[in-house]
Design a protein around this motif. Structure first.
Motif, mmCIF file in Angstrom:
data_model
loop_
_atom_site.group_PDB
_atom_site.id
_atom_site.type_symbol
_atom_site.label_atom_id
_atom_site.label_comp_id
_atom_site.label_asym_id
_atom_site.label_seq_id
_atom_site.Cartn_x
_atom_site.Cartn_y
_atom_site.Cartn_z
ATOM 1 N N ARG A 9 -11.359 -14.116 44.112
ATOM 2 C CA ARG A 9 -12.513 -14.218 45.003
ATOM 3 C C ARG A 9 -13.802 -14.410 44.208
ATOM 4 N N GLU A 10 -13.954 -13.666 43.103
ATOM 5 C CA GLU A 10 -15.154 -13.794 42.270
ATOM 6 C C GLU A 10 -15.225 -15.170 41.619
ATOM 7 N N ARG A 11 -14.081 -15.635 41.120
ATOM 8 C CA ARG A 11 -14.071 -16.955 40.468
ATOM 9 C C ARG A 11 -14.380 -18.057 41.464
ATOM 10 N N GLU A 17 -20.722 -21.891 43.872
ATOM 11 C CA GLU A 17 -22.154 -21.916 43.621
ATOM 12 C C GLU A 17 -22.563 -23.052 42.697
ATOM 13 N N VAL A 18 -21.783 -23.300 41.651
ATOM 14 C CA VAL A 18 -22.211 -24.241 40.600
ATOM 15 C C VAL A 18 -21.536 -25.611 40.698
ATOM 16 N N ARG A 19 -20.660 -25.792 41.689
ATOM 17 C CA ARG A 19 -19.859 -27.018 41.773
ATOM 18 C C ARG A 19 -20.704 -28.280 41.815
ATOM 19 N N HIS A 20 -21.798 -28.255 42.523
ATOM 20 C CA HIS A 20 -22.593 -29.474 42.730
ATOM 21 C C HIS A 20 -23.840 -29.531 41.843
ATOM 22 N N ALA A 21 -23.943 -28.639 40.888
ATOM 23 C CA ALA A 21 -25.107 -28.636 39.997
ATOM 24 C C ALA A 21 -24.917 -29.641 38.876
ATOM 25 N N SER A 32 -27.882 -17.294 36.924
ATOM 26 C CA SER A 32 -28.582 -16.013 37.047
ATOM 27 C C SER A 32 -28.451 -15.462 38.464
ATOM 28 N N SER A 33 -28.448 -16.357 39.446
ATOM 29 C CA SER A 33 -28.303 -15.937 40.840
ATOM 30 C C SER A 33 -26.915 -15.367 41.105
ATOM 31 N N VAL A 34 -25.879 -16.029 40.587
ATOM 32 C CA VAL A 34 -24.505 -15.558 40.770
ATOM 33 C C VAL A 34 -24.301 -14.211 40.091
ATOM 34 N N ALA A 35 -24.813 -14.069 38.869
ATOM 35 C CA ALA A 35 -24.688 -12.797 38.151
ATOM 36 C C ALA A 35 -25.322 -11.665 38.946
ATOM 37 N N SER A 36 -26.448 -11.947 39.579
ATOM 38 C CA SER A 36 -27.125 -10.936 40.391
ATOM 39 C C SER A 36 -26.303 -10.566 41.623
ATOM 40 N N LYS A 37 -25.778 -11.565 42.305
ATOM 41 C CA LYS A 37 -25.012 -11.307 43.528
ATOM 42 C C LYS A 37 -23.737 -10.525 43.254
ATOM 43 N N LEU A 38 -23.027 -10.877 42.193
ATOM 44 C CA LEU A 38 -21.748 -10.225 41.904
ATOM 45 C C LEU A 38 -21.917 -8.799 41.386
ATOM 46 N N THR A 252 -18.145 -10.256 30.489
ATOM 47 C CA THR A 252 -17.471 -10.875 29.356
ATOM 48 C C THR A 252 -16.663 -12.084 29.819
ATOM 49 N N SER A 253 -15.931 -11.918 30.912
ATOM 50 C CA SER A 253 -15.140 -13.032 31.445
ATOM 51 C C SER A 253 -16.030 -14.068 32.107
ATOM 52 N N ALA A 254 -17.054 -13.610 32.834
ATOM 53 C CA ALA A 254 -17.925 -14.534 33.551
ATOM 54 C C ALA A 254 -18.637 -15.470 32.577
#
Length: 256
Positions: A9-11, A17-21, A32-38, A252-254
């Motif tokens: 789910r996290e992956r 989030e980043v697929r279309h960047a 930075s946004s994803v790190a904050s949300k998770l 670490t994994s992220a």
């Protein structure tokens, strides 16, 4: 300390989030946004100035009479696109020749070295009499200046998450914390120091002036290869939270 594997789910949330960047600035903002949300903490992503990135290739594409798209590929795989304004008008053939010349002449050099060499070339006799060389030098300098501003890039997302933290429940602590997040120079200094260290970096309280004064802890890890780190990705939160972060340490994994 061991790092756990990200859940499916996290992956999936990160991928979505980043697929279309496409632009690097957009990717770092999303990171930075994803790190904050998770984590339900403050997400931080730091990238040193691109001036220290080595060039693999540089291509130029005309998009208007004096507007040129510069496509820079770094030796570390970073791709940066910038539209620059030029004082010269270039034909398609000229842009292709200039791109090939810069790639061959400056491949492997950092952007900082490339800029300094181009500036020195303006004093050479050939540059003073050869119009094509003048245009090549001018476009190269303009490209470096637009692609690689001197300032470091720092993306901080999720500051509102501290509103729910008991450590910052009173108005004075909350105000002090928000003011601390405006001190980006100090945060950049800490992350830049961590850039030379491998593995997960954890700073708690007195381990740095910034974390001690503001009751913060920082958990961060560099991204990119060990030989060519691109920057730092991390989480900033109250000191008490860092103990839980040790146990979970999913960052670490992220970061990978």
């Amino acid at each position: 300390m061991t790092s756990r594997v990200l859940s499916i789910r996290e992956r999936e949330a990160i991928d979505e989030e980043v697929r279309h960047a496409n632009e690097i600035d957009h990717v770092l903002h999303l990171a930075s946004s994803v790190a904050s949300k998770l984590s339900d903490q403050i997400g931080v992503v730091f990238m040193p100035t691109l001036l220290q990135f080595a060039v693999r290739s540089m291509d130029f594409i005309s998009v208007a009479e004096r507007r040129i798209l510069c496509v820079l590929v770094g030796a570390n795989g970073v791709v940066v696109n910038r539209v620059i304004e030029s004082r010269f008008v270039f034909s398609r053939d000229e842009l292709e020749k200039i791109g090939r010349y810069i790639t061959v002449e400056f491949g492997g050099c950092t952007l900082d070295v490339m800029r300094r060499r181009l500036i020195r070339m303006t004093e050479q006799e050939r540059a003073q009499h050869d119009q094509m060389m003048q245009k090549t030098i001018s476009l190269g300098i303009e490209a470096v200046n637009d692609v690689a501003p001197v300032e470091h890039e720092l993306f901080v997302e999720g500051a509102a998450s501290i509103l729910n933290k008991p450590e910052f429940s009173d108005a004075a602590s909350l105000r002090k914390t928000f003011l601390a997040l405006q001190e980006k120079e100090k945060l950049i200094e800490i992350l830049e120091t961590c850039l030379s260290e491998d593995g997960l970096q954890i700073l708690i309280g007195s381990e740095s002036d910034f974390t001690q004064v503001h009751n913060f802890s920082i958990v961060a890890r560099r991204y990119g290869s060990s030989s060519a780190p691109l920057g730092m990705v991390g989480i900033l939160g109250p000191c008490a939270w860092s103990t839980r972060a040790w146990r979970r340490s999913w960052i670490t994994s992220a970061a990978r």
